[in-house]
Design a protein around this motif. Structure first.
Motif, PDB file in Angstrom:
ATOM      1  N   ILE A  19      17.096  16.895   8.115  1.00 32.91           N
ATOM      2  CA  ILE A  19      16.918  17.229   6.689  1.00 32.91           C
ATOM      3  C   ILE A  19      15.814  16.394   6.042  1.00 32.91           C
ATOM      4  O   ILE A  19      15.347  16.722   4.961  1.00 32.91           O
ATOM      5  N   SER A  20      15.443  15.273   6.673  1.00 35.55           N
ATOM      6  CA  SER A  20      14.405  14.408   6.088  1.00 35.55           C
ATOM      7  C   SER A  20      13.468  13.922   7.178  1.00 35.55           C
ATOM      8  O   SER A  20      13.850  13.845   8.342  1.00 35.55           O
ATOM      9  N   LYS A  21      12.280  13.536   6.751  1.00 36.41           N
ATOM     10  CA  LYS A  21      11.263  13.052   7.703  1.00 36.41           C
ATOM     11  C   LYS A  21      11.179  11.526   7.633  1.00 36.41           C
ATOM     12  O   LYS A  21      11.522  10.934   6.602  1.00 36.41           O
ATOM     13  N   PRO A  22      10.662  10.898   8.718  1.00 35.19           N
ATOM     14  CA  PRO A  22      10.445   9.454   8.653  1.00 35.19           C
ATOM     15  C   PRO A  22       9.549   9.091   7.465  1.00 35.19           C
ATOM     16  O   PRO A  22       8.560   9.770   7.206  1.00 35.19           O
ATOM     17  N   LEU A  23       9.894   8.005   6.758  1.00 34.15           N
ATOM     18  CA  LEU A  23       9.053   7.589   5.629  1.00 34.15           C
ATOM     19  C   LEU A  23       7.775   6.924   6.120  1.00 34.15           C
ATOM     20  O   LEU A  23       6.724   7.089   5.522  1.00 34.15           O
ATOM     21  N   VAL A  24       7.883   6.138   7.170  1.00 37.43           N
ATOM     22  CA  VAL A  24       6.663   5.585   7.790  1.00 37.43           C
ATOM     23  C   VAL A  24       6.756   5.829   9.290  1.00 37.43           C
ATOM     24  O   VAL A  24       7.855   5.873   9.853  1.00 37.43           O
ATOM     25  N   SER A  25       5.608   5.996   9.925  1.00 38.21           N
ATOM     26  CA  SER A  25       5.659   6.217  11.370  1.00 38.21           C
ATOM     27  C   SER A  25       4.725   5.273  12.127  1.00 38.21           C
ATOM     28  O   SER A  25       4.571   5.408  13.335  1.00 38.21           O
ATOM     29  N   ASN A  26       4.105   4.313  11.431  1.00 37.33           N
ATOM     30  CA  ASN A  26       3.235   3.360  12.137  1.00 37.33           C
ATOM     31  C   ASN A  26       4.042   2.253  12.802  1.00 37.33           C
ATOM     32  O   ASN A  26       3.572   1.607  13.729  1.00 37.33           O
ATOM     33  N   ILE A  27       5.253   2.014  12.309  1.00 36.93           N
ATOM     34  CA  ILE A  27       6.144   1.010  12.917  1.00 36.93           C
ATOM     35  C   ILE A  27       7.563   1.592  12.913  1.00 36.93           C
ATOM     36  O   ILE A  27       7.859   2.534  12.173  1.00 36.93           O
ATOM     37  N   TYR A  28       8.433   0.990  13.734  1.00 39.87           N
ATOM     38  CA  TYR A  28       9.852   1.356  13.702  1.00 39.87           C
ATOM     39  C   TYR A  28      10.560   0.446  12.706  1.00 39.87           C
ATOM     40  O   TYR A  28      10.381  -0.780  12.742  1.00 39.87           O
ATOM     41  N   ILE A  29      11.338   1.057  11.823  1.00 40.99           N
ATOM     42  CA  ILE A  29      12.104   0.272  10.846  1.00 40.99           C
ATOM     43  C   ILE A  29      13.517   0.839  10.739  1.00 40.99           C
ATOM     44  O   ILE A  29      13.759   2.006  11.087  1.00 40.99           O
ATOM     45  N   ALA A  30      14.425   0.013  10.245  1.00 42.31           N
ATOM     46  CA  ALA A  30      15.850   0.403  10.207  1.00 42.31           C
ATOM     47  C   ALA A  30      16.557  -0.357   9.090  1.00 42.31           C
ATOM     48  O   ALA A  30      15.960  -1.214   8.434  1.00 42.31           O
ATOM     49  N   ASP A  31      17.841  -0.061   8.893  1.00 43.45           N
ATOM     50  CA  ASP A  31      18.696  -0.824   7.971  1.00 43.45           C
ATOM     51  C   ASP A  31      18.068  -0.940   6.573  1.00 43.45           C
ATOM     52  O   ASP A  31      17.915  -2.046   6.035  1.00 43.45           O
TER      53      ASP A  31
END
Ligand code: FUB
Length: 339
Positions: A19-31
């Motif tokens: 339902i949503s796309k990654p907000l950033v894709s240059n790095i992996y982020i979480a939490d």
């Protein structure tokens, strides 16, 4: 516990129907811990890397070393990675594993609250300060006295008091504490005993210490009985968050090994909180961790999944989706993939 909990064929289908796309894709982020400071959205996530450590139930494969702050002018605008805000090498007391952080603003300063393992391999929670919401942050020389475990979430109440919520089981070490004391002999309760609760403590005015002995929070069912350890579709595991809606305190959290984000409602920041239901169904990846933030009068769930890495549990990406409180204040469950 297998690392990949979703088969490849299903994974592709889920990614396609997210339902949503990654907000950033240059790095992996979480939490992601999201806040609005000065009309702009700031996300304080973990910065996932591949530290080359195999998956285990202790979470050693989450070998994060630094934090980056993500900013957005508005909920629809591009998310910007502002670079390294704090590195573990610049935290005098910390050794490794910069896990889920949170942040607060007070009197012109920004406070990053973060867990890391100390030199003895025990998680504690530190504070770092900056004059900018995106850092760089300067860490205090010592962790918060009396802090332990992981996943700090700082909540500012309407009277200006700040409360720190924390705790997580398994790799988060909460099972090794009773009454704020550590022992490697302490273990998880039996399935028919009350589950371990998250911990809360009010913060000092300078946001550097606890003003009180941390207290365990009770999460209860509709009869007022504590949720049991064996009730792993509802009991607390990690990822505390608190938001206030119509005068009530909403405590939300991850159930960990059953992969739900659930919530419970109470009348005080200390609880007790009565279990209500699920906010988010399981995502791609083993962990689930979120924050809830009001932006321009709408409520948003910031969460993560492992879609960008095709399902690698410790390489996650942050997403956002609007959530809704119904007329009774109950939150509609979000399905992260429309299948
Ligand atoms: O990112 C490392 C850990 O994974 C967090 O502290 C937990 O909440 C889980 O998301």
């Amino acid at each position: 516990m297998p690392e990949e909990r979703i088969e490849k064929a299903n994974l592709d289908k889920l990614i396609q129907h997210a339902i949503s796309k990654p907000l950033v894709s240059n790095i992996y982020i979480a939490d992601p811990s999201a806040h609005v400071f000065n009309n702009k959205i700031y996300i304080y996530p973990s910065h996932d890397i591949d530290a080359g450590i195999p998956f285990n139930d202790n979470g050693d494969h989450f070998g994060m070393e630094d934090y980056h702050v993500i900013s957005m002018e508005s909920i629809d605008s591009e998310a910007v990675d502002n670079g390294v805000a704090l590195h573990v090498d610049d935290v005098p007391w910390a050794q490794r594993q910069m896990w889920a952080p949170d942040a607060a603003y007070k009197n012109g300063k920004y406070y990053l609250l973060f867990p890391a393992k100390n030199k003895e391999g025990i998680f504690q929670i530190g504070v770092a300060i900056s004059s900018s919401p995106v850092g760089p942050f300067k860490a205090e020389p010592l962790p918060i006295k009396g802090s332990y475990s992981i996943d700090p979430a700082i909540f500012e109440d309407e009277d200006g008091s700040f409360y720190l919520y924390f705790g997580g089981i398994w790799g988060g070490q909460l099972q090794n504490y009773r009454n704020n004391k550590y022992s490697s002999n302490y273990e998880l309760p039996n399935d028919n005993e009350p589950a371990l609760g998250p911990i809360v403590a009010k913060m000092t005015d300078d946001l550097l210490q606890f003003v009180e002995t941390p207290k365990e929070i009770k999460i209860v069912d509709s009869n007022g009985d504590a949720l049991l350890e064996g009730d792993n579709k509802r009991r607390f595991f990690e990822a505390s968050w608190v938001h206030k809606y119509n005068g009530k305190y909403y405590f939300s959290y991850s159930t960990g090994d059953t992969h739900f984000i659930c919530y419970a409602i109470g009348d005080s920041p200390y609880g007790p909180f009565t279990y209500q239901g699920r906010i988010l169904e399981p995502v791609i990846g083993w962990t689930s961790h979120h924050s809830i933030c009001k932006v321009d009068e709408k409520w948003y769930l910031f969460y993560h999944d492992s879609s960008l890495s095709n399902g690698v549990t410790h390489l996650r990406t942050v997403k956002v989706s609007e959530i809704f409180h119904d007329e009774n204040g109950l939150i509609t469950t979000l399905k992260p993939y429309q299948i």
